[in-house]
Design an enzyme around this catalytic site. Sequence first.
Site, PDB file in Angstrom:
ATOM      1  N   HIS A  70     -70.182 -61.704 -37.540  1.00 42.61           N
ATOM      2  CA  HIS A  70     -68.865 -61.602 -38.248  1.00 42.61           C
ATOM      3  C   HIS A  70     -68.872 -62.836 -39.491  1.00 42.61           C
ATOM      4  O   HIS A  70     -69.393 -63.848 -39.116  1.00 42.61           O
ATOM      5  CB  HIS A  70     -67.743 -61.896 -37.263  1.00 42.61           C
ATOM      6  CG  HIS A  70     -67.698 -61.015 -36.164  1.00 42.61           C
ATOM      7  ND1 HIS A  70     -66.749 -60.046 -36.270  1.00 42.61           N
ATOM      8  CD2 HIS A  70     -68.424 -60.756 -35.267  1.00 42.61           C
ATOM      9  CE1 HIS A  70     -66.806 -59.156 -35.201  1.00 42.61           C
ATOM     10  NE2 HIS A  70     -67.519 -59.757 -34.467  1.00 42.61           N
ATOM     11  N   HIS A  84     -74.440 -57.964 -34.929  1.00 44.76           N
ATOM     12  CA  HIS A  84     -73.802 -58.162 -35.995  1.00 44.76           C
ATOM     13  C   HIS A  84     -73.201 -59.571 -36.116  1.00 44.76           C
ATOM     14  O   HIS A  84     -72.764 -60.035 -35.196  1.00 44.76           O
ATOM     15  CB  HIS A  84     -72.748 -57.161 -35.997  1.00 44.76           C
ATOM     16  CG  HIS A  84     -71.760 -57.129 -34.761  1.00 44.76           C
ATOM     17  ND1 HIS A  84     -72.311 -56.398 -33.460  1.00 44.76           N
ATOM     18  CD2 HIS A  84     -70.696 -57.631 -34.491  1.00 44.76           C
ATOM     19  CE1 HIS A  84     -71.112 -56.615 -32.656  1.00 44.76           C
ATOM     20  NE2 HIS A  84     -70.312 -57.271 -33.192  1.00 44.76           N
ATOM     21  N   GLU A  91     -68.444 -55.965 -28.230  1.00 48.90           N
ATOM     22  CA  GLU A  91     -67.976 -54.663 -28.013  1.00 48.90           C
ATOM     23  C   GLU A  91     -68.923 -53.779 -28.534  1.00 48.90           C
ATOM     24  O   GLU A  91     -68.891 -52.659 -28.071  1.00 48.90           O
ATOM     25  CB  GLU A  91     -66.519 -54.639 -28.797  1.00 48.90           C
ATOM     26  CG  GLU A  91     -65.452 -55.457 -28.045  1.00 48.90           C
ATOM     27  CD  GLU A  91     -63.989 -54.872 -28.748  1.00 48.90           C
ATOM     28  OE1 GLU A  91     -63.875 -54.687 -29.722  1.00 48.90           O
ATOM     29  OE2 GLU A  91     -62.998 -55.373 -27.950  1.00 48.90           O
ATOM     30  N   VAL A  92     -69.582 -54.037 -29.811  1.00 51.04           N
ATOM     31  CA  VAL A  92     -70.405 -53.164 -30.243  1.00 51.04           C
ATOM     32  C   VAL A  92     -72.131 -53.537 -30.019  1.00 51.04           C
ATOM     33  O   VAL A  92     -72.221 -54.788 -30.342  1.00 51.04           O
ATOM     34  CB  VAL A  92     -70.464 -52.672 -31.539  1.00 51.04           C
ATOM     35  CG1 VAL A  92     -71.580 -51.876 -32.497  1.00 51.04           C
ATOM     36  CG2 VAL A  92     -68.792 -52.120 -32.193  1.00 51.04           C
ATOM     37  N   ARG A 137     -67.225 -54.148 -44.473  1.00 53.26           N
ATOM     38  CA  ARG A 137     -65.772 -54.666 -44.027  1.00 53.26           C
ATOM     39  C   ARG A 137     -65.690 -54.414 -42.575  1.00 53.26           C
ATOM     40  O   ARG A 137     -65.675 -53.116 -42.215  1.00 53.26           O
ATOM     41  CB  ARG A 137     -64.979 -54.249 -44.822  1.00 53.26           C
ATOM     42  CG  ARG A 137     -65.041 -54.681 -46.360  1.00 53.26           C
ATOM     43  CD  ARG A 137     -64.122 -55.828 -46.942  1.00 53.26           C
ATOM     44  NE  ARG A 137     -64.533 -56.152 -48.122  1.00 53.26           N
ATOM     45  CZ  ARG A 137     -64.287 -57.084 -49.017  1.00 53.26           C
ATOM     46  NH1 ARG A 137     -63.754 -58.372 -48.247  1.00 53.26           N
ATOM     47  NH2 ARG A 137     -64.655 -57.461 -50.269  1.00 53.26           N
ATOM     48  N   ASP A 138     -65.010 -55.176 -42.046  1.00 52.44           N
ATOM     49  CA  ASP A 138     -64.499 -55.156 -40.357  1.00 52.44           C
ATOM     50  C   ASP A 138     -63.301 -54.103 -40.575  1.00 52.44           C
ATOM     51  O   ASP A 138     -62.564 -54.463 -41.427  1.00 52.44           O
ATOM     52  CB  ASP A 138     -64.269 -56.128 -39.825  1.00 52.44           C
ATOM     53  CG  ASP A 138     -64.226 -56.089 -38.153  1.00 52.44           C
ATOM     54  OD1 ASP A 138     -65.052 -56.428 -37.569  1.00 52.44           O
ATOM     55  OD2 ASP A 138     -63.307 -55.323 -37.718  1.00 52.44           O
ATOM     56  N   ILE A 139     -63.313 -53.026 -39.680  1.00 52.33           N
ATOM     57  CA  ILE A 139     -62.276 -51.917 -39.687  1.00 52.33           C
ATOM     58  C   ILE A 139     -60.882 -52.515 -39.487  1.00 52.33           C
ATOM     59  O   ILE A 139     -59.759 -52.267 -39.915  1.00 52.33           O
ATOM     60  CB  ILE A 139     -62.694 -50.841 -38.995  1.00 52.33           C
ATOM     61  CG1 ILE A 139     -62.076 -49.610 -39.518  1.00 52.33           C
ATOM     62  CG2 ILE A 139     -62.506 -51.009 -37.500  1.00 52.33           C
ATOM     63  CD1 ILE A 139     -62.496 -48.203 -38.895  1.00 52.33           C
ATOM     64  N   ASN A 179     -71.042 -62.478 -31.371  1.00 53.88           N
ATOM     65  CA  ASN A 179     -70.908 -62.127 -29.995  1.00 53.88           C
ATOM     66  C   ASN A 179     -72.099 -61.750 -29.310  1.00 53.88           C
ATOM     67  O   ASN A 179     -72.423 -60.861 -29.662  1.00 53.88           O
ATOM     68  CB  ASN A 179     -69.690 -61.475 -29.696  1.00 53.88           C
ATOM     69  CG  ASN A 179     -68.414 -62.168 -30.065  1.00 53.88           C
ATOM     70  OD1 ASN A 179     -68.104 -63.392 -29.780  1.00 53.88           O
ATOM     71  ND2 ASN A 179     -67.457 -61.303 -30.757  1.00 53.88           N
TER      72      ASN A 179
HETATM   73  P1  AMP Z   1     -67.805 -57.466 -31.556  1.00 56.28           P
HETATM   74  O1  AMP Z   1     -66.652 -57.703 -30.445  1.00 56.28           O
HETATM   75  O2  AMP Z   1     -68.437 -58.675 -31.630  1.00 56.28           O
HETATM   76  O3  AMP Z   1     -68.735 -56.497 -30.804  1.00 56.28           O
HETATM   77  O4  AMP Z   1     -67.033 -57.042 -32.841  1.00 56.28           O
HETATM   78  C1  AMP Z   1     -67.124 -55.531 -33.132  1.00 56.28           C
HETATM   79  C2  AMP Z   1     -66.326 -55.344 -34.304  1.00 56.28           C
HETATM   80  O5  AMP Z   1     -66.697 -54.211 -34.988  1.00 56.28           O
HETATM   81  C3  AMP Z   1     -64.771 -55.598 -34.243  1.00 56.28           C
HETATM   82  O6  AMP Z   1     -64.585 -56.535 -35.110  1.00 56.28           O
HETATM   83  C4  AMP Z   1     -64.415 -54.326 -34.957  1.00 56.28           C
HETATM   84  O7  AMP Z   1     -63.337 -54.222 -35.468  1.00 56.28           O
HETATM   85  C5  AMP Z   1     -65.605 -53.811 -35.648  1.00 56.28           C
HETATM   86  N1  AMP Z   1     -65.763 -52.278 -36.000  1.00 56.28           N
HETATM   87  C6  AMP Z   1     -65.513 -51.422 -34.855  1.00 56.28           C
HETATM   88  N2  AMP Z   1     -65.706 -50.065 -35.458  1.00 56.28           N
HETATM   89  C7  AMP Z   1     -65.907 -50.192 -36.950  1.00 56.28           C
HETATM   90  C8  AMP Z   1     -66.185 -49.526 -38.108  1.00 56.28           C
HETATM   91  N3  AMP Z   1     -66.369 -48.034 -37.754  1.00 56.28           N
HETATM   92  N4  AMP Z   1     -66.417 -50.160 -39.032  1.00 56.28           N
HETATM   93  C9  AMP Z   1     -66.146 -51.415 -39.473  1.00 56.28           C
HETATM   94  N5  AMP Z   1     -66.120 -52.246 -38.237  1.00 56.28           N
HETATM   95  C10 AMP Z   1     -65.848 -51.630 -37.167  1.00 56.28           C
END
Ligand code: AMP
Length: 120
Positions: A106, A104, A99-100, A32-34, A91
């Site tokens: 979504h 991944h 961001e990460v 699950r997304d945090i 993304n």
């Molecule tokens: P993006 O902007 O597509 O890279 O999305 C990164 C997603 O990772 C965001 O929706 C964050 O809320 C999610 N996220 C970041 N850290 C965590 C975590 N520790 N556990 C679950 N989701 C996370």
Amino acid sequence: MAYDSNNIFARILRGEIPCDKVYEDEHVLAFRDIRPQARAHALIIPKGAYVSLEDFSARASEAEIVAFHRAIPKVTALIGVNVTGYRAIANSGADSHQEVPHYHLHLLGGQRLGPLLNLA
Ligand code: AMP
């Protein structure tokens, strides 16, 4: 872009930080997304070190790509959106606001999501 093995999802895969796991197999982890952006919001990630959808699509093995896509209906059923529908978003790269830097996908649903984009 080189893979950063200290990104947050790499740390989740190594068990260094917890996640709310939904599904796991040899090649894939889903959790699950945090910060959920819809009533149901999960992320599917490959276990391999891929920066983005672009990178995964170019370099992943066929087994990894098949496993990733076969996991999607399992995860959508587990989060309860397979019947009502969902949006899948990846993304990839700077313009996308990724961001990460670990690929991944979504999966968002559980409610009406409205139009795809609302650009300013
Ligand atoms: P993006 O902007 O597509 O890279 O999305 C990164 C997603 O990772 C965001 O929706 C964050 O809320 C999610 N996220 C970041 N850290 C965590 C975590 N520790 N556990 C679950 N989701 C996370």
